[in-house]
Design an enzyme around this catalytic site. Structure first.
Site, PDB file in Angstrom:
ATOM      1  N   LYS A   9       0.856  -1.212   0.000  1.00 29.51           N
ATOM      2  CA  LYS A   9       0.000   0.000   0.000  1.00 29.51           C
ATOM      3  C   LYS A   9       0.879   1.244   0.000  1.00 29.51           C
ATOM      4  CE  LYS A   9       0.660   0.933   4.668  1.00 29.51           C
ATOM      5  NZ  LYS A   9       1.344   2.040   5.279  1.00 29.51           N
ATOM      6  N   ASP A 140      -3.365  -1.297  10.078  1.00 25.13           N
ATOM      7  CA  ASP A 140      -3.351  -1.296   8.610  1.00 25.13           C
ATOM      8  C   ASP A 140      -4.034  -2.518   8.000  1.00 25.13           C
ATOM      9  OD1 ASP A 140      -1.997   1.055   8.373  1.00 25.13           O
ATOM     10  OD2 ASP A 140      -0.024   0.129   8.086  1.00 25.13           O
TER      11      ASP A 140
HETATM   12  O1  C5P Z   1      -1.545  -1.067  14.810  1.00 24.40           O
HETATM   13  P1  C5P Z   1      -0.110  -1.451  14.582  1.00 24.40           P
HETATM   14  O2  C5P Z   1       0.229  -2.752  15.244  1.00 24.40           O
HETATM   15  O3  C5P Z   1       0.316  -1.414  13.179  1.00 24.40           O
HETATM   16  O4  C5P Z   1       0.730  -0.322  15.325  1.00 24.40           O
HETATM   17  C1  C5P Z   1       2.101  -0.494  15.603  1.00 24.40           C
HETATM   18  C2  C5P Z   1       2.512   0.592  16.584  1.00 24.40           C
HETATM   19  O5  C5P Z   1       2.485   1.856  15.936  1.00 24.40           O
HETATM   20  C3  C5P Z   1       1.584   0.738  17.780  1.00 24.40           C
HETATM   21  O6  C5P Z   1       1.983  -0.108  18.815  1.00 24.40           O
HETATM   22  C4  C5P Z   1       1.771   2.188  18.135  1.00 24.40           C
HETATM   23  O7  C5P Z   1       2.964   2.359  18.865  1.00 24.40           O
HETATM   24  C5  C5P Z   1       1.986   2.867  16.792  1.00 24.40           C
HETATM   25  N1  C5P Z   1       0.761   3.437  16.224  1.00 24.40           N
HETATM   26  C6  C5P Z   1       0.230   4.603  16.761  1.00 24.40           C
HETATM   27  N2  C5P Z   1      -0.902   5.157  16.203  1.00 24.40           N
HETATM   28  C7  C5P Z   1      -1.478   4.577  15.130  1.00 24.40           C
HETATM   29  C8  C5P Z   1      -0.942   3.418  14.554  1.00 24.40           C
HETATM   30  C9  C5P Z   1       0.180   2.873  15.130  1.00 24.40           C
HETATM   31  O8  C5P Z   1       0.750   5.135  17.733  1.00 24.40           O
HETATM   32  N3  C5P Z   1      -2.554   5.137  14.606  1.00 24.40           N
END
Ligand code: C5P
Length: 277
Positions: A9, A140
């Site tokens: 993406k 994502d």
């Molecule tokens: O949701 P995902 O596992 O991809 O997120 C990885 C890390 O990125 C989260 O643990 C967080 O620290 C950060 N994150 C965030 N805000 C978001 C997406 C991700 O702070 N909207």
């Protein structure tokens, strides 16, 4: 053997709107799933077996762990919970999307696993049910179930389809650096939270502003990213960091300029990977 394609993406617009009590950040995103780019598409195949197993191969599969921490198996376990029974299968993941590159490879594989398991075992889960399973796996993951171009809200997991917005001629460059997403979000604390205005309403189908509010934080975490940005600017491109990095996407006025830039970069930085999308 039943299989699904798991594309990468491109976040074409990423605004950080605020930090939430749960530690995540509220975002506004415009994202396009890069369908039809074979070199940036993983492939997941599965066949019924006596136990659940995962094997990982492919050009970017080295170093990836195929245990229960892998998002593909986490997704499969959620499907088993939803089905109320084991779904034993031999899974094989062929990786082409680079890891830690901001292209959503792991999330795409997880979304692929949800679609594939649903199909292979005829579970009959609808799009809404799959989207509910996808959100806890990662911010994502839902966007890959939707495909196309979409608006993302919340931590990115609330997705709404948009009318297709044509991609400009784009060169994606991966310098071989690995940037961890959590460290970039944490670094917002040091470089200063942007908290900008959300995207003003704009006509449907018009390319959004080329903006990524994680850029300063990613450069703070990984200063060599600046060399890639500058090299792309030198070729006449307008670079945008992909997600939390380490890939950059540069847009060009024409496909000819983009292809010339790719050739130039391959000469100067043969160790970087570049894809026209
Ligand atoms: O949701 P995902 O596992 O991809 O997120 C990885 C890390 O990125 C989260 O643990 C967080 O620290 C950060 N994150 C965030 N805000 C978001 C997406 C991700 O702070 N909207």
């Amino acid at each position: 053997m039943p299989a699904v394609h798991c594309p990468a993406k491109l976040n074409r617009f990423l605004a950080v709107l605020g930090r939430r009590a749960d530690g995540f950040h509220d975002l506004e995103l415009i994202t396009t799933v890069l369908e039809g780019v074979p070199d940036l598409t993983d492939r997941l195949e599965a066949e019924p077996a006596t136990t659940l197993s995962l094997a990982i191969g492919g050009p970017t599969g080295d170093g990836l762990v195929a245990d229960e921490s892998n998002l593909v198996l986490k997704a499969w376990r959620l499907l088993e919970e939803a089905a109320g029974r084991p779904l034993p299968a031999a899974l094989r993941l062929e990786k082409r999307i680079p890891h830690g590159a901001g292209l959503g490879g792991g999330s795409s594989d997880a979304a692929g696993a949800l679609r594939l398991g649903n199909r292979l075992f005829a579970l009959g889960l609808g799009e809404d049910q799959l989207l509910r399973l996808a959100a806890p796996l990662g911010s994502d993951v839902p966007l890959f179930l939707l495909g196309g171009t979409m608006l993302g809200l919340g931590r990115g997991e609330r997705v709404f389809p948009l009318r297709p917005i044509p991609l400009e001629p784009i060169l994606l460059v991966h310098p071989g650096l690995h940037v961890g997403t959590p460290s970039v979000y944490r670094a917002l604390h040091y470089v200063g939270y942007p908290f900008p205005e959300a995207l003003a309403a704009q006509p449907e189908g018009v390319p959004p502003p080329w903006r990524n509010d994680l850029t300063g934080a990613a450069l703070w975490v990984c200063p060599p990213l600046a060399e890639v940005r500058d090299a792309l600017r030198d070729t006449g491109g307008e670079p945008l960091l992909c997600g939390s990095g380490s890939c950059w996407a540069a847009r060009y006025a024409t496909a000819t300029e983009r292809d010339g830039a790719a050739a130039t970069l391959r000469g100067i930085h043969p160790q970087w990977k570049a894809w026209a999308v």
